[in-house]
Enzyme design. Structure first.
Site, PDB file in Angstrom:
ATOM      1  N   ASN A  11       7.086 -11.786   5.693  1.00  0.00           N
ATOM      2  CA  ASN A  11       7.791 -10.507   5.818  1.00  0.00           C
ATOM      3  C   ASN A  11       6.786  -9.505   6.369  1.00  0.00           C
ATOM      4  OD1 ASN A  11       9.055  -8.062   5.466  1.00  0.00           O
ATOM      5  ND2 ASN A  11       9.140  -8.166   3.214  1.00  0.00           N
ATOM      6  N   LYS A  13       7.231  -6.461   7.114  1.00  0.00           N
ATOM      7  CA  LYS A  13       7.472  -5.080   6.678  1.00  0.00           C
ATOM      8  C   LYS A  13       7.364  -4.130   7.878  1.00  0.00           C
ATOM      9  CE  LYS A  13       6.048  -6.502   2.102  1.00  0.00           C
ATOM     10  NZ  LYS A  13       5.498  -6.181   0.806  1.00  0.00           N
ATOM     11  N   HIS A  98      15.133  -6.383  -0.850  1.00  0.00           N
ATOM     12  CA  HIS A  98      13.695  -6.369  -1.159  1.00  0.00           C
ATOM     13  C   HIS A  98      13.387  -5.216  -2.115  1.00  0.00           C
ATOM     14  CE1 HIS A  98       9.373  -6.020  -0.701  1.00  0.00           C
ATOM     15  NE2 HIS A  98       9.392  -7.265  -0.257  1.00  0.00           N
ATOM     16  N   GLU A 100      11.145  -3.098  -2.177  1.00  0.00           N
ATOM     17  CA  GLU A 100      10.789  -1.830  -1.517  1.00  0.00           C
ATOM     18  C   GLU A 100      12.044  -1.086  -1.088  1.00  0.00           C
ATOM     19  OE1 GLU A 100       8.037  -3.596   1.220  1.00  0.00           O
ATOM     20  OE2 GLU A 100       6.644  -3.946  -0.423  1.00  0.00           O
ATOM     21  N   GLU A 170      10.396 -12.066  -6.518  1.00  0.00           N
ATOM     22  CA  GLU A 170       9.217 -11.263  -6.204  1.00  0.00           C
ATOM     23  C   GLU A 170       8.990 -10.252  -7.326  1.00  0.00           C
ATOM     24  OE1 GLU A 170       8.373 -11.349  -1.714  1.00  0.00           O
ATOM     25  OE2 GLU A 170       9.776  -9.723  -2.043  1.00  0.00           O
ATOM     26  N   GLY A 176       1.767  -6.689  -3.118  1.00  0.00           N
ATOM     27  CA  GLY A 176       0.743  -5.854  -2.496  1.00  0.00           C
ATOM     28  C   GLY A 176      -0.348  -5.420  -3.456  1.00  0.00           C
ATOM     29  N   SER A 216       1.667 -11.294  -3.434  1.00  0.00           N
ATOM     30  CA  SER A 216       0.251 -11.630  -3.280  1.00  0.00           C
ATOM     31  C   SER A 216      -0.003 -13.124  -3.090  1.00  0.00           C
ATOM     32  CB  SER A 216      -0.562 -11.068  -4.459  1.00  0.00           C
ATOM     33  OG  SER A 216      -0.452  -9.654  -4.489  1.00  0.00           O
TER      34      SER A 216
HETATM   35  P1  13P Z   1       2.488  -9.203  -0.532  1.00  0.00           P
HETATM   36  O1  13P Z   1       2.334 -10.668  -0.141  1.00  0.00           O
HETATM   37  O2  13P Z   1       1.779  -8.282   0.408  1.00  0.00           O
HETATM   38  O3  13P Z   1       2.178  -8.991  -1.971  1.00  0.00           O
HETATM   39  O4  13P Z   1       4.050  -8.852  -0.335  1.00  0.00           O
HETATM   40  C1  13P Z   1       5.013  -9.680  -0.866  1.00  0.00           C
HETATM   41  C2  13P Z   1       6.336  -9.264  -0.363  1.00  0.00           C
HETATM   42  O5  13P Z   1       6.811  -8.189  -0.656  1.00  0.00           O
HETATM   43  C3  13P Z   1       7.050 -10.192   0.538  1.00  0.00           C
HETATM   44  O6  13P Z   1       8.360  -9.779   0.766  1.00  0.00           O
END
Ligand code: 13P
Length: 253
Positions: A11, A13, A98, A100, A170, A176, A216
């Site tokens: 992803n 982002k 997601h 976010e 997740e 992150g 992560s």
């Molecule tokens: P990270 O791998 O940067 O922690 O992000 C995970 C994520 O949100 C994938 O959609």
């Protein structure tokens, strides 16, 4: 019979312009080509990069995903993009709900439900994201949070319509942050999600749904996660941006 093909996805982002995404996608498609007969690999660039990346990957089995969609098929919805538009840009998959988007853009289980229905009508593979926050985990609400996200997210959808469904667990506290869930923690939750699907639907369906872990994931922890029975793949954020690093994750075996 349980026969779930591993699914490793990136992803991106809100990173990479169109040309940057095309360059990275081209590299990835070359360096992961050797495993594509055994593993599904997907990358999810930003909306503006979807069509050029799809062009670049025209002859590659690497899948392309969008990071969101709007549930209406067309209309006066300034700034939104429909499932059909995403499919016609060359995508096979779409990430829905997601954390976010839930956190910053008011995504709810109800909107996730509508978006999954829209994805399915356009024959896109929906990747439904679920996960608890740190405080919910501390308060031992993880399972009840996931219960609600899954039941509401899939409301009104019979298993026949969900044949392509992918779920991405997740945990918000692992995204992150560099704090990966341990493989024990992830396996415990993935097993719970599968048992929930069995309760709502049946064992055959539960055994067929791919459940990805995200949060992560890095080259040094992916193998341990992938060894676990109910972990069928990964949704990778930060570590998917660099083609070499992402390729190491794809080559976890
Ligand atoms: P990270 O791998 O940067 O922690 O992000 C995970 C994520 O949100 C994938 O959609």
């Amino acid at each position: 019979m349980e026969n779930r093909r591993p699914f490793i996805s990136g992803n991106w982002k809100m990173f990479k312009t169109g040309p940057e995404a095309v360059e990275a996608a081209g590299k990835i498609s070359m360096i992961v080509a050797d495993v594509l007969s055994d593993i599904d690999v997907m990358i999810a660039p930003t909306f503006t990069a979807l069509a050029p990346v799809a062009d670049k990957l025209e002859d590659s089995p690497v899948l392309i995903g969008a990071q969101n969609l709007f549930w209406e098929s067309e209309g006066a919805y300034t700034g939104e993009i429909s499932a059909e538009m995403i499919a016609s840009a060359g995508c096979e998959c779409v990430i829905i709900g997601h954390s976010e988007r839930r956190q910053y853009f008011n995504e709810t289980d109800e909107s996730v439900n509508k978006k999954i229905k829209a994805a399915i009508s356009s024959k896109l593979i929906p990747i439904m994201c679920i996960g608890e926050t740190e405080s919910e985990r501390e308060e031992e609400k993880t399972f009840s949070v996931l219960d609600k996200q899954i039941k509401k997210g899939l409301e009104g959808l019979p298993s026949e319509e969900l044949k392509s469904l992918i779920i991405a667990y997740e945990p918000v506290w692992a995204i992150g942050t560099g704090k990966t869930a341990t493989s024990d923690q992830a396996q415990e939750v993935h097993k719970y999600i599968r048992s929930l699907l069995e309760n709502i639907y049946d064992a055959d369906f539960a055994g067929s749904v791919r459940i990805l872990y995200g949060g992560s994931v890095k080259p040094n922890n992916v193998a341990e996660l992938m060894e676990r029975k109910d972990i069928d793949g990964a949704l990778v954020g930060g570590a998917s941006l660099d083609p070499e690093t992402f390729s190491k994750i794809v080559h976890y075996k």
